[in-house]
Design a protein around this motif. Sequence first.
Motif, PDB file in Angstrom:
ATOM      1  N   HIS A  19       0.836  -1.197   0.000  1.00  0.00           N
ATOM      2  CA  HIS A  19       0.000   0.000   0.000  1.00  0.00           C
ATOM      3  C   HIS A  19       0.880   1.261   0.000  1.00  0.00           C
ATOM      4  CE1 HIS A  19      -3.844   1.974   0.439  1.00  0.00           C
ATOM      5  NE2 HIS A  19      -3.314   2.736   1.378  1.00  0.00           N
ATOM      6  N   HIS A  20       1.879   1.301   0.867  1.00  0.00           N
ATOM      7  CA  HIS A  20       2.783   2.458   0.931  1.00  0.00           C
ATOM      8  C   HIS A  20       3.567   2.622  -0.369  1.00  0.00           C
ATOM      9  CE1 HIS A  20       5.663   5.388   2.351  1.00  0.00           C
ATOM     10  NE2 HIS A  20       6.616   4.583   1.923  1.00  0.00           N
ATOM     11  N   GLU A  21       4.129   1.536  -0.869  1.00  0.00           N
ATOM     12  CA  GLU A  21       4.926   1.612  -2.095  1.00  0.00           C
ATOM     13  C   GLU A  21       4.065   2.002  -3.289  1.00  0.00           C
ATOM     14  OE1 GLU A  21       8.321   1.381  -2.386  1.00  0.00           O
ATOM     15  OE2 GLU A  21       8.283   1.299  -0.205  1.00  0.00           O
ATOM     16  N   GLY A  22       2.830   1.505  -3.330  1.00  0.00           N
ATOM     17  CA  GLY A  22       1.911   1.864  -4.407  1.00  0.00           C
ATOM     18  C   GLY A  22       1.580   3.347  -4.396  1.00  0.00           C
ATOM     19  N   GLU A  23       1.321   3.886  -3.215  1.00  0.00           N
ATOM     20  CA  GLU A  23       1.054   5.321  -3.108  1.00  0.00           C
ATOM     21  C   GLU A  23       2.270   6.126  -3.557  1.00  0.00           C
ATOM     22  OE1 GLU A  23      -0.129   5.974   0.947  1.00  0.00           O
ATOM     23  OE2 GLU A  23      -2.235   5.531   0.509  1.00  0.00           O
ATOM     24  N   SER A  24       3.458   5.684  -3.176  1.00  0.00           N
ATOM     25  CA  SER A  24       4.685   6.385  -3.565  1.00  0.00           C
ATOM     26  C   SER A  24       4.892   6.346  -5.072  1.00  0.00           C
ATOM     27  CB  SER A  24       5.900   5.760  -2.857  1.00  0.00           C
ATOM     28  OG  SER A  24       5.785   5.911  -1.460  1.00  0.00           O
ATOM     29  N   THR A  25       4.665   5.193  -5.669  1.00  0.00           N
ATOM     30  CA  THR A  25       4.838   5.072  -7.113  1.00  0.00           C
ATOM     31  C   THR A  25       3.798   5.914  -7.843  1.00  0.00           C
ATOM     32  OG1 THR A  25       5.833   2.887  -6.898  1.00  0.00           O
ATOM     33  CG2 THR A  25       4.938   3.462  -9.063  1.00  0.00           C
ATOM     34  N   ALA A  26       2.560   5.891  -7.380  1.00  0.00           N
ATOM     35  CA  ALA A  26       1.518   6.706  -8.010  1.00  0.00           C
ATOM     36  C   ALA A  26       1.867   8.190  -7.915  1.00  0.00           C
ATOM     37  CB  ALA A  26       0.167   6.434  -7.366  1.00  0.00           C
ATOM     38  N   LYS A  27       2.435   8.605  -6.797  1.00  0.00           N
ATOM     39  CA  LYS A  27       2.834  10.006  -6.618  1.00  0.00           C
ATOM     40  C   LYS A  27       3.889  10.393  -7.659  1.00  0.00           C
ATOM     41  CE  LYS A  27       5.173  11.201  -2.847  1.00  0.00           C
ATOM     42  NZ  LYS A  27       5.541  11.646  -1.492  1.00  0.00           N
ATOM     43  N   VAL A  28       4.817   9.504  -7.917  1.00  0.00           N
ATOM     44  CA  VAL A  28       5.840   9.760  -8.940  1.00  0.00           C
ATOM     45  C   VAL A  28       5.201   9.803 -10.325  1.00  0.00           C
ATOM     46  CG1 VAL A  28       7.884   8.798 -10.081  1.00  0.00           C
ATOM     47  CG2 VAL A  28       7.763   8.849  -7.580  1.00  0.00           C
ATOM     48  N   LEU A  29       4.375   8.810 -10.627  1.00  0.00           N
ATOM     49  CA  LEU A  29       3.743   8.743 -11.952  1.00  0.00           C
ATOM     50  C   LEU A  29       2.886   9.972 -12.241  1.00  0.00           C
ATOM     51  CD1 LEU A  29       2.654   4.980 -12.038  1.00  0.00           C
ATOM     52  CD2 LEU A  29       4.568   6.029 -13.275  1.00  0.00           C
ATOM     53  N   LYS A  30       2.261  10.526 -11.225  1.00  0.00           N
ATOM     54  CA  LYS A  30       1.390  11.687 -11.406  1.00  0.00           C
ATOM     55  C   LYS A  30       2.160  12.945 -11.801  1.00  0.00           C
ATOM     56  CE  LYS A  30      -2.300  10.014  -8.457  1.00  0.00           C
ATOM     57  NZ  LYS A  30      -2.986  10.112  -7.166  1.00  0.00           N
ATOM     58  N   ASN A  31       3.479  12.915 -11.703  1.00  0.00           N
ATOM     59  CA  ASN A  31       4.297  14.056 -12.115  1.00  0.00           C
ATOM     60  C   ASN A  31       4.770  13.943 -13.562  1.00  0.00           C
ATOM     61  OD1 ASN A  31       4.743  16.104  -9.900  1.00  0.00           O
ATOM     62  ND2 ASN A  31       5.075  14.187  -8.811  1.00  0.00           N
ATOM     63  N   LEU A  32       4.389  12.872 -14.242  1.00  0.00           N
ATOM     64  CA  LEU A  32       4.738  12.728 -15.654  1.00  0.00           C
ATOM     65  C   LEU A  32       3.821  13.602 -16.494  1.00  0.00           C
ATOM     66  CD1 LEU A  32       5.186   8.848 -15.879  1.00  0.00           C
ATOM     67  CD2 LEU A  32       6.951  10.595 -15.524  1.00  0.00           C
ATOM     68  N   THR A  33       4.309  13.991 -17.646  1.00  0.00           N
ATOM     69  CA  THR A  33       3.488  14.708 -18.624  1.00  0.00           C
ATOM     70  C   THR A  33       3.448  13.870 -19.894  1.00  0.00           C
ATOM     71  OG1 THR A  33       5.383  15.885 -19.570  1.00  0.00           O
ATOM     72  CG2 THR A  33       4.255  16.939 -17.695  1.00  0.00           C
ATOM     73  N   ASP A  34       2.448  14.133 -20.713  1.00  0.00           N
ATOM     74  CA  ASP A  34       2.367  13.402 -21.980  1.00  0.00           C
ATOM     75  C   ASP A  34       3.647  13.586 -22.790  1.00  0.00           C
ATOM     76  OD1 ASP A  34      -0.174  12.745 -21.137  1.00  0.00           O
ATOM     77  OD2 ASP A  34      -1.193  14.019 -22.605  1.00  0.00           O
ATOM     78  N   GLY A  35       4.164  14.799 -22.818  1.00  0.00           N
ATOM     79  CA  GLY A  35       5.380  15.084 -23.585  1.00  0.00           C
ATOM     80  C   GLY A  35       6.625  14.412 -23.041  1.00  0.00           C
ATOM     81  N   SER A  36       6.647  14.125 -21.737  1.00  0.00           N
ATOM     82  CA  SER A  36       7.843  13.522 -21.132  1.00  0.00           C
ATOM     83  C   SER A  36       7.961  12.032 -21.416  1.00  0.00           C
ATOM     84  CB  SER A  36       7.846  13.739 -19.618  1.00  0.00           C
ATOM     85  OG  SER A  36       6.856  12.942 -18.984  1.00  0.00           O
ATOM     86  N   LEU A  37       6.888  11.393 -21.838  1.00  0.00           N
ATOM     87  CA  LEU A  37       6.886   9.933 -21.978  1.00  0.00           C
ATOM     88  C   LEU A  37       7.899   9.431 -23.001  1.00  0.00           C
ATOM     89  CD1 LEU A  37       3.050   9.177 -21.786  1.00  0.00           C
ATOM     90  CD2 LEU A  37       4.755   9.144 -19.934  1.00  0.00           C
ATOM     91  N   ARG A  38       8.237  10.249 -23.974  1.00  0.00           N
ATOM     92  CA  ARG A  38       9.190   9.829 -25.014  1.00  0.00           C
ATOM     93  C   ARG A  38      10.653  10.119 -24.636  1.00  0.00           C
ATOM     94  NH1 ARG A  38       4.993  12.132 -27.047  1.00  0.00           N
ATOM     95  NH2 ARG A  38       5.970  14.138 -27.429  1.00  0.00           N
ATOM     96  N   HIS A  39      10.871  10.786 -23.512  1.00  0.00           N
ATOM     97  CA  HIS A  39      12.230  11.180 -23.121  1.00  0.00           C
ATOM     98  C   HIS A  39      13.112   9.971 -22.829  1.00  0.00           C
ATOM     99  CE1 HIS A  39      15.444  13.560 -21.322  1.00  0.00           C
ATOM    100  NE2 HIS A  39      15.466  12.655 -20.361  1.00  0.00           N
ATOM    101  N   THR A  40      14.292   9.963 -23.429  1.00  0.00           N
ATOM    102  CA  THR A  40      15.316   8.955 -23.149  1.00  0.00           C
ATOM    103  C   THR A  40      16.643   9.673 -22.914  1.00  0.00           C
ATOM    104  OG1 THR A  40      15.934   8.703 -25.463  1.00  0.00           O
ATOM    105  CG2 THR A  40      14.244   7.208 -24.624  1.00  0.00           C
ATOM    106  N   VAL A  41      17.591   8.970 -22.346  1.00  0.00           N
ATOM    107  CA  VAL A  41      18.915   9.536 -22.118  1.00  0.00           C
ATOM    108  C   VAL A  41      19.766   9.425 -23.376  1.00  0.00           C
ATOM    109  CG1 VAL A  41      21.030   9.346 -20.751  1.00  0.00           C
ATOM    110  CG2 VAL A  41      18.824   9.048 -19.658  1.00  0.00           C
ATOM    111  N   MET A  42      19.607   8.311 -24.079  1.00  0.00           N
ATOM    112  CA  MET A  42      20.355   8.097 -25.314  1.00  0.00           C
ATOM    113  C   MET A  42      19.525   7.230 -26.237  1.00  0.00           C
ATOM    114  SD  MET A  42      23.265   5.570 -23.890  1.00  0.00           S
ATOM    115  CE  MET A  42      22.943   3.847 -23.693  1.00  0.00           C
ATOM    116  N   GLU A  43      19.831   7.285 -27.483  1.00  0.00           N
ATOM    117  CA  GLU A  43      19.087   6.507 -28.466  1.00  0.00           C
ATOM    118  C   GLU A  43      19.152   5.022 -28.128  1.00  0.00           C
ATOM    119  OE1 GLU A  43      18.961   5.794 -33.252  1.00  0.00           O
ATOM    120  OE2 GLU A  43      19.698   7.704 -32.486  1.00  0.00           O
ATOM    121  N   GLY A  44      18.011   4.377 -28.228  1.00  0.00           N
ATOM    122  CA  GLY A  44      17.949   2.944 -27.957  1.00  0.00           C
ATOM    123  C   GLY A  44      17.713   2.596 -26.503  1.00  0.00           C
TER     124      GLY A  44
END
Length: 165
Positions: free
Chosen positions: A13-38
């Motif tokens: 329950h605690h870990e799920g809430e923490s993960t959801a809190k992180v996921l809620k800070n994503l934006t549609d535009g950020s989903l494609r972000h990578t550090v390097m190709e591949g």
Amino acid sequence: MYRKIDDFYQDWHHEGESTAKVLKNLTDGSLRHTVMEGSRSIGFIAWHLAISSGVFAQNTGLKVELLQQDSPPSSAQEIVDAYQRATQSFEDEVLKKWTDDSLVETINMFGQEMTKGKLLSFMILHQAHHRGQLTVLMRQAGLRVPGVYGPAKEEWEAMGIPAMK
């Protein structure tokens, strides 16, 4: 390894809430972000977190919705919603169908024998591992990263306390 369902429930329950809190800070535009190709994108890792409960449940006798395992959706909110549905479904199934005594039963997970209690521990660690990867990518993408096991840099600053360097 978990020996008590309630101990797992508290952590899940605690870990799920923490993960959801992180996921809620994503934006549609950020989903494609990578550090390097591949390399894996923010969206890929976030979707991996969303589908994992169903994937792990496949070999356990638990009936958890198995989400599509192909490419992630283009909506950050869709990922959050799917993650919350899947993790809640997994939690509900464990609480309904497993007992403290059943946690010592052995199952085969990806060709490896383990107890149900060990699987539950693995799932907690798996989630924390990928959440950590996600927060690093989020920081690199310029997204706000919420604190999970303590305040994040921005949260320290909001409290008027200089962030540790």
